[in-house]
Enzyme design. Structure first.
Site, PDB file in Angstrom:
ATOM      1  N   LYS A   1      33.134  35.243  38.618  1.00  0.00           N
ATOM      2  CA  LYS A   1      32.272  36.272  38.016  1.00  0.00           C
ATOM      3  C   LYS A   1      32.745  36.607  36.595  1.00  0.00           C
ATOM      4  O   LYS A   1      31.951  36.709  35.656  1.00  0.00           O
ATOM      5  CB  LYS A   1      32.294  37.526  38.896  1.00  0.00           C
ATOM      6  CG  LYS A   1      31.631  38.736  38.296  1.00  0.00           C
ATOM      7  CD  LYS A   1      30.131  38.561  38.212  1.00  0.00           C
ATOM      8  CE  LYS A   1      29.490  39.670  37.409  1.00  0.00           C
ATOM      9  NZ  LYS A   1      28.069  39.449  37.198  1.00  0.00           N
TER      10      LYS A   1
ATOM     11  N   CYS B   1      28.318  44.573  32.323  1.00  0.00           N
ATOM     12  CA  CYS B   1      28.958  43.312  32.729  1.00  0.00           C
ATOM     13  C   CYS B   1      29.573  42.552  31.556  1.00  0.00           C
ATOM     14  O   CYS B   1      30.788  42.461  31.460  1.00  0.00           O
ATOM     15  CB  CYS B   1      27.931  42.432  33.437  1.00  0.00           C
ATOM     16  SG  CYS B   1      27.457  43.094  35.030  1.00  0.00           S
TER      17      CYS B   1
HETATM   18  N1  LIG Z   1      24.149  46.234  36.947  1.00  0.00           N
HETATM   19  C1  LIG Z   1      24.281  44.925  36.899  1.00  0.00           C
HETATM   20  O1  LIG Z   1      23.444  44.229  36.341  1.00  0.00           O
HETATM   21  C2  LIG Z   1      25.429  44.225  37.578  1.00  0.00           C
HETATM   22  C3  LIG Z   1      25.384  42.831  37.707  1.00  0.00           C
HETATM   23  C4  LIG Z   1      26.430  42.188  38.348  1.00  0.00           C
HETATM   24  C5  LIG Z   1      27.502  42.926  38.837  1.00  0.00           C
HETATM   25  N2  LIG Z   1      27.523  44.270  38.682  1.00  0.00           N
HETATM   26  C6  LIG Z   1      28.663  44.981  39.228  1.00  0.00           C
HETATM   27  O2  LIG Z   1      28.240  45.666  40.396  1.00  0.00           O
HETATM   28  C7  LIG Z   1      28.987  46.879  40.552  1.00  0.00           C
HETATM   29  C8  LIG Z   1      28.013  48.038  40.656  1.00  0.00           C
HETATM   30  O3  LIG Z   1      27.262  48.089  39.463  1.00  0.00           O
HETATM   31  P1  LIG Z   1      25.951  48.953  39.321  1.00  0.00           P
HETATM   32  O4  LIG Z   1      25.312  48.511  38.056  1.00  0.00           O
HETATM   33  O5  LIG Z   1      25.151  48.885  40.588  1.00  0.00           O
HETATM   34  O6  LIG Z   1      26.595  50.392  39.165  1.00  0.00           O
HETATM   35  P2  LIG Z   1      25.834  51.831  39.189  1.00  0.00           P
HETATM   36  O7  LIG Z   1      26.664  52.731  38.395  1.00  0.00           O
HETATM   37  O8  LIG Z   1      24.401  51.630  38.856  1.00  0.00           O
HETATM   38  O9  LIG Z   1      25.892  52.231  40.724  1.00  0.00           O
HETATM   39  C9  LIG Z   1      27.064  52.522  41.378  1.00  0.00           C
HETATM   40  C10 LIG Z   1      26.804  53.662  42.328  1.00  0.00           C
HETATM   41  O10 LIG Z   1      27.982  53.848  43.083  1.00  0.00           O
HETATM   42  C11 LIG Z   1      28.140  55.231  43.326  1.00  0.00           C
HETATM   43  N3  LIG Z   1      29.538  55.464  43.715  1.00  0.00           N
HETATM   44  C12 LIG Z   1      30.644  55.546  42.943  1.00  0.00           C
HETATM   45  N4  LIG Z   1      31.729  55.713  43.713  1.00  0.00           N
HETATM   46  C13 LIG Z   1      31.321  55.759  44.977  1.00  0.00           C
HETATM   47  C14 LIG Z   1      31.974  55.905  46.233  1.00  0.00           C
HETATM   48  N5  LIG Z   1      33.295  56.033  46.316  1.00  0.00           N
HETATM   49  N6  LIG Z   1      31.226  55.935  47.357  1.00  0.00           N
HETATM   50  C15 LIG Z   1      29.889  55.807  47.292  1.00  0.00           C
HETATM   51  N7  LIG Z   1      29.202  55.655  46.125  1.00  0.00           N
HETATM   52  C16 LIG Z   1      29.908  55.610  44.994  1.00  0.00           C
HETATM   53  C17 LIG Z   1      27.704  55.893  42.045  1.00  0.00           C
HETATM   54  O11 LIG Z   1      27.327  57.234  42.255  1.00  0.00           O
HETATM   55  C18 LIG Z   1      26.522  54.988  41.640  1.00  0.00           C
HETATM   56  O12 LIG Z   1      25.282  55.501  42.096  1.00  0.00           O
HETATM   57  C19 LIG Z   1      29.905  46.963  39.324  1.00  0.00           C
HETATM   58  O13 LIG Z   1      31.154  46.436  39.642  1.00  0.00           O
HETATM   59  C20 LIG Z   1      29.224  46.064  38.326  1.00  0.00           C
HETATM   60  O14 LIG Z   1      30.135  45.543  37.392  1.00  0.00           O
HETATM   61  C21 LIG Z   1      26.500  44.943  38.087  1.00  0.00           C
END
Ligand SMILES: NC(=O)c1ccc[n+]([C@@H]2O[C@H](COP(=O)([O-])OP(=O)(O)OC[C@H]3O[C@@H](n4cnc5c(N)ncnc54)[C@H](O)[C@@H]3O)[C@@H](O)[C@H]2O)c1
Length: 402
Positions: A203, A257
């Protein structure tokens, strides 16, 4: 009834994944620490912009397959999809993954599958395994633990979740197999088995590769600005070579990312990751340079007209046609330009959000009509409908008019 899946983190990735799994008739218990997110989802609504997600969530909630909560419950499969930002000087922060894991520790039972999807530094899955087994030693080697990175493109998540290939790495081969069986229930792309460390690094490398390639395009844009060459034409022509494929420059690199993940490698392998570190510097510098260009255009206008210009800042999101402002270079440039403001009139535009707690937003056509300097930071579709030719000074860092 006990749900089959607990999805921890209901953001840009967790919510679409939860809705997709639920749409296959599987009971999903979504967990988020933000009660507003939980309330919104339980009304069958969504808190983020992503095509087709509203419909998928509404259906999954109304049919009773998706329920959100601030707390986890017992299930057979746990997916961790919480943020992994950085702390201090670009050090990866896995405290959210740790907190999410601690939250389910008392619920885990023999045979459960635990998967991290959050982008994570190499070794995170093994660290979480150690954490779990140190708190629940009776479960040692009785859980399936794996890492499966997410590589969807915001704006096309619902399609890509199903059709992208996935890399799946367990802490042992049984875990890999169990995780592959889980994903095969809703993923049509190929599922590639590996180990957890390779999957984690995979990743990080994918996004670093994008970052390095964008840095090359951004470096070209700086060279071309000095050489008085249109960089968009240049790249278009260079790409006519059968083995050349240069990406497009922009006002920097943003998002959760590409602007973040390379640091996860640099932090752990500082001596070895020379190009990866330099690419980050170039892409950051491009944003600073754009802000300087706006400042120069502003001063030139003042010299030419004896008064201050009206300036439209077009776009705040980190890429076209989304509402995501995280790590956005456009937002950084807007902030920087406003910090240096000296009674100029600014119109800040972001058509994908209704309001912003810092910026007063203006509708894009109004802003364009009123401004004397138009700064394109993001190539949103709306901006492409605006006149290409006008008597305005146009700074097009996003290739809106390319
Ligand atoms: N957004 C993208 O396009 C993308 C793509 C690939 C990978 N990722 C990875 O995926 C992961 C999540 O990204 P995202 O964009 O969905 O993030 P986001 O911030 O949109 O969502 C994360 C959610 O997790 C919640 N959260 C935080 N701590 C928590 C806990 N202890 N228990 C329950 N909920 C909790 C937050 O309130 C939030 O709503 C990250 O590691 C990111 O790097 C994101």
């Amino acid at each position: 009834m006990q749900p089959e899946v607990v999805m921890i983190g209901l953001g840009y990735i967790g919510l679409p994944t939860a809705a997709l799994i639920a749409s296959n008739g599987v009971n999903v218990h979504g967990v988020d620490i933000n009660p507003k997110v939980v309330e919104t989802i339980n009304r069958g609504e969504i808190h983020i912009v992503e095509p087709e997600l509203d419909d998928a969530v509404a259906k999954a909630v109304n049919r009773g397959f998706l329920k959100a909560d601030v707390k986890a419950v017992k299930a057979n499969n746990y997916l961790i999809v919480v943020p992994t930002p950085f702390k201090g000087k670009n050090e990866p922060d896995i405290s959210f993954v740790e907190a999410a894991t601690k939250g389910i520790l008392p619920l885990l039972k023999e045979g459960d599958l635990y998967i991290i999807e959050s982008t994570s530094p190499v070794g995170t899955t093994e660290k979480m395994m150690d954490l779990i087994y140190s708190e629940r030693p009776e479960l040692k080697d009785k859980l399936y633990i794996a890492y499966c990175p997410e590589r969807v493109l915001p704006g096309n998540v619902m399609y890509e979740l199903v059709h992208n290939d996935r890399v799946i790495g367990g802490v042992n081969s049984e875990s890999t197999e169990k995780a592959i069986a889980f994903y095969s229930s809703y993923v049509k792309g190929e599922l590639h088995p590996t180990n957890a460390r390779t999957a984690e690094m995979c990743k990080l490398v994918e996004n670093s590769s994008r970052d390095v390639q964008i840095a090359f395009a951004n470096e070209l844009s700086l060279i071309c600005a000095k050489a008085d060459i249109n960089v968009w034409d240049l790249i278009n022509l260079a790409n006519k070579h059968p083995r050349v494929n240069i990406l497009q420059p922009g006002c920097g690199v943003g998002g959760h990312c590409i602007a973040v993940d390379p640091y996860f490698i640099v932090a752990d392998f500082p001596m070895e990751s020379q190009i990866i570190g330099k690419a980050r510097e170039i892409n950051n510098y491009k944003s600073f340079w754009c802000a300087e260009q706006v400042k120069n255009a502003k001063l030139q206008f003042q010299l030419d007209h004896g008064r201050k210009p009206k300036i439209a800042i077009m776009g705040l999101a980190f890429k076209p046609n989304i509402d995501d402002l995280r790590e956005s270079p456009a937002k950084y440039i807007a902030q920087k330009v406003l910090q240096d403001a000296n009674d100029e009139e600014f119109y800040i535009v972001e058509p994908n959000i209704e309001e912003h707690k810092v910026f007063k937003l203006t509708q894009y056509e109004d802003a364009f009509a009123k401004a004397e300097i138009v700064v394109y930071l993001v190539a949103h579709d709306e901006f492409k409908t605006l006149p290409k030719k006008s008597d305005k000074i146009i700074l097009d860092f996003a290739g809106v008019n390319k």
